[in-house]
Design a protein around this motif. Structure first.
Motif, mmCIF file in Angstrom:
data_model
loop_
_atom_site.group_PDB
_atom_site.id
_atom_site.type_symbol
_atom_site.label_atom_id
_atom_site.label_comp_id
_atom_site.label_asym_id
_atom_site.label_seq_id
_atom_site.Cartn_x
_atom_site.Cartn_y
_atom_site.Cartn_z
ATOM 1 N N PRO A 28 20.115 40.323 40.405
ATOM 2 C CA PRO A 28 21.047 40.071 41.642
ATOM 3 C C PRO A 28 20.138 39.957 42.838
ATOM 4 O O PRO A 28 20.473 39.379 43.948
ATOM 5 C CB PRO A 28 21.890 41.594 41.686
ATOM 6 C CG PRO A 28 21.930 42.133 40.068
ATOM 7 C CD PRO A 28 20.946 41.297 39.711
ATOM 8 N N GLU A 248 26.856 41.859 36.966
ATOM 9 C CA GLU A 248 26.153 41.670 38.239
ATOM 10 C C GLU A 248 25.066 40.842 37.876
ATOM 11 O O GLU A 248 24.634 40.052 39.071
ATOM 12 C CB GLU A 248 25.588 43.167 38.604
ATOM 13 C CG GLU A 248 26.365 43.964 39.140
ATOM 14 C CD GLU A 248 25.441 45.434 39.629
ATOM 15 O OE1 GLU A 248 24.306 45.348 39.444
ATOM 16 O OE2 GLU A 248 26.205 46.150 40.197
ATOM 17 N N ARG A 263 27.250 37.256 45.712
ATOM 18 C CA ARG A 263 28.218 38.783 45.907
ATOM 19 C C ARG A 263 27.310 39.576 46.638
ATOM 20 O O ARG A 263 26.341 40.128 46.138
ATOM 21 C CB ARG A 263 28.645 39.395 44.546
ATOM 22 C CG ARG A 263 29.466 38.408 43.571
ATOM 23 C CD ARG A 263 29.870 38.874 42.417
ATOM 24 N NE ARG A 263 28.681 38.410 41.293
ATOM 25 C CZ ARG A 263 28.550 38.834 40.022
ATOM 26 N NH1 ARG A 263 29.601 39.536 39.625
ATOM 27 N NH2 ARG A 263 27.613 38.544 39.455
#
Length: 269
Positions: A28, A248, A263
């Motif tokens: 991420p 994720e 995100r």
């Protein structure tokens, strides 16, 4: 491994064979760094566009075309002035020839040389020469006036040329200064790009560059308040559920514009 792919099967239709979709996986934090990379590339694109559309550039072109046209006018005016000057020299020579002949005839007449018939002929020729001299002098005056007019025109055009050259130089100076400023900004903006690229990873950057090439320069955008930052469309519940349930480290993309959606805490998932 921070960046990897896995393949998932999904049916193209209830009866058709399954399609395989390769899903890119990336840490991420690496995905988040794409926003930094996108910000740099967006600004670099803006700088490139600004350089290509500088208002001074067409102004310089127009001024140069005007200068080129003026140079042609000057050449033509100088040629015309030179032609008239040669015409004036010839006209002056013609007048002088008549004057010289009249002077010789007058000298012979004053000396009383020749018979009465010869002297009468000399008198008649002097009258004709005087008339011819008047005509030639009038013609010479007209040529002189044209020469003066053309000479003044050349001087005016040359003065205009000096002004226009200064204008071109000023515009070029403004253009060069603006380009230098943009180039300096591009160097500053792009100075950290290589480090970000290295931090994002080769495979994710390759996908990013591929999308950039086909989507007008924007490849990664934040998913913010349920909207894709690329196409600005609000995602439907199905897409939101898909993204919400995705791991994720899965690189998710907008179903509408196919850009990478990053995100964050503001995504509204």
């Amino acid at each position: 491994m921070d960046v990897r792919r896995r393949c998932e099967c999904r049916a193209a239709s209830p009866r058709g064979p399954p399609n395989r979709r390769c899903v890119l996986k990336a840490d991420p934090f690496r995905q988040l760094r794409l926003l930094d990379l996108q910000a740099i590339d967006t600004r670099l694109d803006q700088i490139a566009h600004a350089k290509a559309t500088l208002p001074q550039t067409p102004a310089v072109g127009a001024a140069r075309r005007e200068l080129q046209a003026l140079e042609t006018q000057i050449v033509n005016a100088r040629t015309a002035a030179g032609d008239v000057q040669r015409e004036l020299v010839k006209s002056d020579q013609d007048v002088q020839l008549v004057r010289d002949r009249a002077a010789r005839n007058q000298a012979r007449l004053d000396a009383g040389q020749g018979s009465a018939k010869d002297l009468q002929a000399l008198q008649h020729e002097l009258t004709s020469l005087a008339r011819r001299q008047a005509e030639l002098e009038e013609l010479e005056l007209e040529v002189m006036e044209r020469s003066e007019t053309l000479t003044a025109q050349v001087q005016q055009l040359e003065a205009r040329r000096v002004e226009l050259v200064e204008r071109v130089q000023a515009l070029e100076g403004e253009r060069d200064a603006a380009l230098a400023k943009l180039d300096a900004e591009a160097v500053t903006v792009g100075s950290g790009r290589a480090d970000i690229v290295a931090g994002v990873g080769e495979e994710l950057v390759a996908l990013y560059e591929k999308i950039r090439a086909s989507s007008g320069g924007m490849a990664a955008a934040e998913l913010r308040h349920r909207r894709c930052g690329g196409c600005r469309l609000e995602l439907g519940n199905v897409d939101l559920a898909r993204i919400r349930n995705a791991p994720e480290d899965e690189v998710v993309r907008c179903e509408e514009c196919r850009r990478i959606m990053i995100r964050t805490g503001e995504s509204g998932l």
